[in-house]
Design an enzyme around this catalytic site. Structure first.
Site, mmCIF file in Angstrom:
data_model
loop_
_atom_site.group_PDB
_atom_site.id
_atom_site.type_symbol
_atom_site.label_atom_id
_atom_site.label_comp_id
_atom_site.label_asym_id
_atom_site.label_seq_id
_atom_site.Cartn_x
_atom_site.Cartn_y
_atom_site.Cartn_z
ATOM 1 N N ARG A 91 0.818 -1.208 0.000
ATOM 2 C CA ARG A 91 0.000 0.000 0.000
ATOM 3 C C ARG A 91 0.857 1.267 0.000
ATOM 4 O O ARG A 91 0.508 2.262 -0.598
ATOM 5 C CB ARG A 91 -0.938 -0.021 1.210
ATOM 6 C CG ARG A 91 -1.901 1.140 1.293
ATOM 7 C CD ARG A 91 -2.838 0.995 2.486
ATOM 8 N NE ARG A 91 -3.858 -0.010 2.281
ATOM 9 C CZ ARG A 91 -3.901 -1.195 2.890
ATOM 10 N NH1 ARG A 91 -2.960 -1.536 3.747
ATOM 11 N NH2 ARG A 91 -4.866 -2.041 2.634
ATOM 12 N N TYR A 92 1.963 1.228 0.730
ATOM 13 C CA TYR A 92 2.865 2.377 0.843
ATOM 14 C C TYR A 92 4.166 2.052 0.113
ATOM 15 O O TYR A 92 4.603 0.900 0.092
ATOM 16 C CB TYR A 92 3.158 2.682 2.309
ATOM 17 C CG TYR A 92 1.929 2.947 3.148
ATOM 18 C CD1 TYR A 92 1.295 4.179 3.112
ATOM 19 C CD2 TYR A 92 1.413 1.958 3.974
ATOM 20 C CE1 TYR A 92 0.173 4.420 3.890
ATOM 21 C CE2 TYR A 92 0.292 2.186 4.752
ATOM 22 C CZ TYR A 92 -0.330 3.415 4.706
ATOM 23 O OH TYR A 92 -1.443 3.650 5.474
ATOM 24 N N ARG B 144 7.192 0.041 2.209
ATOM 25 C CA ARG B 144 6.945 -1.098 3.093
ATOM 26 C C ARG B 144 5.828 -1.970 2.550
ATOM 27 O O ARG B 144 4.952 -1.507 1.822
ATOM 28 C CB ARG B 144 6.613 -0.638 4.509
ATOM 29 C CG ARG B 144 5.458 0.330 4.615
ATOM 30 C CD ARG B 144 5.596 1.143 5.894
ATOM 31 N NE ARG B 144 4.524 2.089 6.119
ATOM 32 C CZ ARG B 144 4.494 3.315 5.620
ATOM 33 N NH1 ARG B 144 5.461 3.729 4.809
ATOM 34 N NH2 ARG B 144 3.495 4.131 5.907
ATOM 35 N N CYS C 20 -4.495 -17.439 14.540
ATOM 36 C CA CYS C 20 -4.127 -16.615 15.689
ATOM 37 C C CYS C 20 -4.282 -17.436 16.961
ATOM 38 O O CYS C 20 -5.021 -18.427 16.992
ATOM 39 C CB CYS C 20 -5.017 -15.378 15.778
ATOM 40 S SG CYS C 20 -4.865 -14.221 14.405
ATOM 41 N N CYS D 281 -10.136 -11.992 17.785
ATOM 42 C CA CYS D 281 -10.818 -10.798 18.260
ATOM 43 C C CYS D 281 -12.155 -10.656 17.525
ATOM 44 O O CYS D 281 -12.229 -10.864 16.318
ATOM 45 C CB CYS D 281 -9.960 -9.562 18.003
ATOM 46 S SG CYS D 281 -8.304 -9.657 18.714
ATOM 47 N N CYS E 218 -12.105 -8.088 14.507
ATOM 48 C CA CYS E 218 -10.981 -8.199 13.569
ATOM 49 C C CYS E 218 -11.367 -7.753 12.158
ATOM 50 O O CYS E 218 -12.377 -8.189 11.608
ATOM 51 C CB CYS E 218 -10.483 -9.638 13.532
ATOM 52 S SG CYS E 218 -9.109 -9.895 12.402
ATOM 53 N N ARG F 226 -9.796 -8.574 9.545
ATOM 54 C CA ARG F 226 -9.548 -9.679 8.619
ATOM 55 C C ARG F 226 -10.371 -10.914 8.995
ATOM 56 O O ARG F 226 -10.014 -12.036 8.640
ATOM 57 C CB ARG F 226 -8.051 -10.023 8.596
ATOM 58 C CG ARG F 226 -7.188 -8.934 7.976
ATOM 59 C CD ARG F 226 -5.819 -9.453 7.553
ATOM 60 N NE ARG F 226 -5.051 -8.377 6.948
ATOM 61 C CZ ARG F 226 -3.939 -7.851 7.466
ATOM 62 N NH1 ARG F 226 -3.460 -8.322 8.605
ATOM 63 N NH2 ARG F 226 -3.307 -6.870 6.867
ATOM 64 N N ASP G 28 -12.567 -0.582 12.436
ATOM 65 C CA ASP G 28 -12.799 -0.734 11.005
ATOM 66 C C ASP G 28 -14.217 -1.230 10.742
ATOM 67 O O ASP G 28 -14.878 -1.806 11.611
ATOM 68 C CB ASP G 28 -11.787 -1.713 10.408
ATOM 69 C CG ASP G 28 -10.370 -1.178 10.457
ATOM 70 O OD1 ASP G 28 -10.163 -0.024 10.037
ATOM 71 O OD2 ASP G 28 -9.471 -1.905 10.922
ATOM 72 N N ASP H 292 -8.109 3.827 9.210
ATOM 73 C CA ASP H 292 -7.766 3.230 7.925
ATOM 74 C C ASP H 292 -8.891 3.568 6.959
ATOM 75 O O ASP H 292 -10.029 3.098 7.123
ATOM 76 C CB ASP H 292 -7.612 1.707 8.065
ATOM 77 C CG ASP H 292 -6.193 1.257 7.805
ATOM 78 O OD1 ASP H 292 -5.639 1.676 6.781
ATOM 79 O OD2 ASP H 292 -5.649 0.498 8.621
ATOM 80 N N LYS I 247 -3.794 4.791 6.197
ATOM 81 C CA LYS I 247 -4.147 5.378 7.494
ATOM 82 C C LYS I 247 -4.090 6.903 7.422
ATOM 83 O O LYS I 247 -3.175 7.472 6.828
ATOM 84 C CB LYS I 247 -3.183 4.883 8.572
ATOM 85 C CG LYS I 247 -3.255 3.395 8.846
ATOM 86 C CD LYS I 247 -2.261 2.998 9.923
ATOM 87 C CE LYS I 247 -2.280 1.498 10.135
ATOM 88 N NZ LYS I 247 -1.759 0.776 8.947
#
Length: 365
Positions: free
Chosen positions: A96-97, A100, A109, A113, A116, A118, A279, A316, A323
């Site tokens: 995206r950037y 990085r 995981c 959560c 989440c 994702r 999100d 985001d 972000k």
């Protein structure tokens, strides 16, 4: 406070197990089974032991125990709320950037959560890890782009890998000359601190690149004695840590809870980094706050804790636009702007201090 003792138990993955251990109501079981059929459920013994089953509003339970509200999708919610797919040139990579990339190694995981972003990509029926071919293709993508300075290992949680495998991945990345930073996003030190063994810490250190670890925690109670020891093991080995938290209704959406959390991070030598606005993941509206409430909390936090304890409040932008800082502004223009082409040597600004008082800058003579 009465909490569940699960020292010798395994991770709880079924709604029936949550009910049997007093972490969910039997009356809610039909709805919880529908939630679990769609979204992954996992509550480790360390996390379960933090939950007060006598508190219907327990902030730890709200993060990890499924709820019927997750079955309700609201307008605007999206299976890919931050636009990972729009920036995925090859499997496992999100670019995206310019400098990085995210490297999504695994889709499992230690805990799942309930908020989440994702959540549609992990859990029942989903792939658990990149195939060998996809892994090699992702490395080739990174090798071919000299602008990539930082690789962020995410998923899923990369610390669910074995120390041996993680060490191999770290070595592969550090062997790429232009990769100088490897950042790892994880919840493991709070969810399953025993995984942060001497072997795991050794695997995180690699010649040729600096390792950073970003810890995700949302409530001060998550930073138990064992979690603090796990973080200290990494920091004492020379691995700096930063924090990530999500602003969550009923978890940390009051200034006292945020203050306690940020102080706990700093006491652990973890620099508060991001406070994420929730999100637009499907079925998470009951955990989201408003942006205005988040901004007010940041104003309140500014006057209560030192600069070490101040995270950046960020959103985001849906669609994959990255972000954006959305914290409050303390600066506004005090006088009318000059006309076109005109400079105003008397320009002044209004600045709001941490008490809410307004001052002019520069001050009047």
């Amino acid at each position: 406070m009465s909490r569940i003792n699960l020292k010798s138990a395994a991770t709880l993955r079924e709604p029936t197990e949550l009910v049997a251990h007093g972490l969910a109501s039997a009356a809610d079981l039909p709805d919880l089974e529908k939630v679990a059929a769609r979204y992954a459920v996992a509550v480790t013994p360390d996390i379960a032991a933090l939950i007060d089953p006598g508190d219907p509003d327990d902030p730890i339970a709200r993060q990890f125990i499924p709820a019927a509200e997750e079955l309700v999708a609201r307008p605007g919610e999206n299976a890919d709320p931050i636009g990972d797919h729009a920036h995925a040139p090859v499997a496992g990579i999100v670019h995206r950037y310019p400098d990085r990339v995210l490297f999504k190694l695994v889709h499992v995981c230690a805990v799942y959560c309930r908020f989440c972003f994702r959540r549609e990509m992990v859990g029942p029926g989903k792939a658990t890890a990149l195939s060998p071919d996809a892994y090699n293709g992702a490395l080739d993508y990174i090798r071919a782009r000299s602008e990539i300075w930082e690789v962020i290992l995410t998923g899923g949680d990369p610390l669910m890998l074995s120390p041996r495998r993680l060490g191999e991945i770290m070595a592969d990345l550090a062997a790429i000359d232009h990769v100088r930073i490897i950042r790892i996003h994880t919840r493991v030190p709070v969810a399953d601190p025993a995984r942060i063994s001497a072997e795991m810490v050794a695997a995180l250190r690699v010649e040729g690149a600096a390792t950073w670890v970003a810890l995700h925690a949302n409530h001060a109670r998550e930073l138990t004695r064992k979690a603090r020891a796990a973080c200290a093991a990494m920091i004492d080995a020379g691995i700096p840590m930063v924090s990530q938290s999500v602003l969550l209704r009923g978890v940390n959406d009051n200034v006292a809870a945020l203050e306690a959390l940020m102080r706990a991070f700093v006491e652990c030598r973890i620099k508060p980094y991001y406070l994420h606005h929730g999100d637009l993941a499907p079925g998470t509206a009951h955990l989201r706050t408003t942006l205005e409430h988040g901004q007010q909390l940041m104003r309140d936090l500014r006057g209560r804790v030192s600069g070490l304890c101040q995270p950046d409040y960020v959103l985001d932008v849906p669609g994959g636009y990255g972000k954006a800082p959305v914290g409050p502004s303390y600066l506004s223009q005090a006088n009318s702007p000059p006309g076109d082409g005109e400079l105003d040597p008397e320009k002044r600004y209004r600045i709001v201090d941490y008490c809410g008082d307004v001052h002019l800058y520069p001050p009047k003579p």
